[in-house]
Design a protein around this motif. Structure first.
Motif, PDB file in Angstrom:
ATOM      1  N   GLN A  20      -7.707   5.117  -0.176  1.00  0.00           N
ATOM      2  CA  GLN A  20      -8.323   3.833   0.150  1.00  0.00           C
ATOM      3  C   GLN A  20      -7.387   2.670  -0.169  1.00  0.00           C
ATOM      4  OE1 GLN A  20     -11.901   4.056  -2.152  1.00  0.00           O
ATOM      5  NE2 GLN A  20     -13.060   5.082  -0.538  1.00  0.00           N
ATOM      6  N   ARG A  21      -6.696   2.773  -1.293  1.00  0.00           N
ATOM      7  CA  ARG A  21      -5.753   1.712  -1.652  1.00  0.00           C
ATOM      8  C   ARG A  21      -4.601   1.626  -0.672  1.00  0.00           C
ATOM      9  NH1 ARG A  21      -4.224   2.571  -7.690  1.00  0.00           N
ATOM     10  NH2 ARG A  21      -4.843   4.691  -7.247  1.00  0.00           N
ATOM     11  N   LEU A  22      -4.080   2.769  -0.245  1.00  0.00           N
ATOM     12  CA  LEU A  22      -2.989   2.770   0.726  1.00  0.00           C
ATOM     13  C   LEU A  22      -3.450   2.217   2.070  1.00  0.00           C
ATOM     14  CD1 LEU A  22      -1.219   6.161  -0.039  1.00  0.00           C
ATOM     15  CD2 LEU A  22      -0.372   3.862  -0.473  1.00  0.00           C
ATOM     16  N   THR A  23      -4.644   2.589   2.480  1.00  0.00           N
ATOM     17  CA  THR A  23      -5.190   2.070   3.733  1.00  0.00           C
ATOM     18  C   THR A  23      -5.351   0.553   3.655  1.00  0.00           C
ATOM     19  OG1 THR A  23      -6.371   4.133   4.131  1.00  0.00           O
ATOM     20  CG2 THR A  23      -7.132   2.203   5.336  1.00  0.00           C
ATOM     21  N   ALA A  24      -5.865   0.058   2.558  1.00  0.00           N
ATOM     22  CA  ALA A  24      -6.033  -1.387   2.377  1.00  0.00           C
ATOM     23  C   ALA A  24      -4.679  -2.099   2.370  1.00  0.00           C
ATOM     24  CB  ALA A  24      -6.781  -1.678   1.084  1.00  0.00           C
TER      25      ALA A  24
END
Length: 63
Positions: A20-24
């Motif tokens: 999720q952090r990488l996607t954000a």
């Protein structure tokens, strides 16, 4: 046996969080690049001048 399942759930949880952090981060980078491109190459003079003045006010060289 509860320790093993707890560890597995913890690993799965942190992996999902990392994803999720990488996607954000990727989405924020794309949005930022689009905004910079729009402001830099805009034919609307007010948009270009606002971006230009903002760069000067934050002491960021642009010439």
């Amino acid at each position: 046996m509860s320790t093993i399942s707890s560890t597995a759930q913890s690993s799965a949880s942190s992996t999902a969080t990392l994803t999720q952090r990488l996607t954000a981060a990727v989405c924020a980078s794309i949005l930022g690049a689009c905004l910079v491109y729009f402001a830099g190459f805009s034919h609307i003079e007010a948009v270009h001048n606002a971006a230009h003045d903002t760069r000067h006010s934050s002491a960021f060289p642009c010439h």
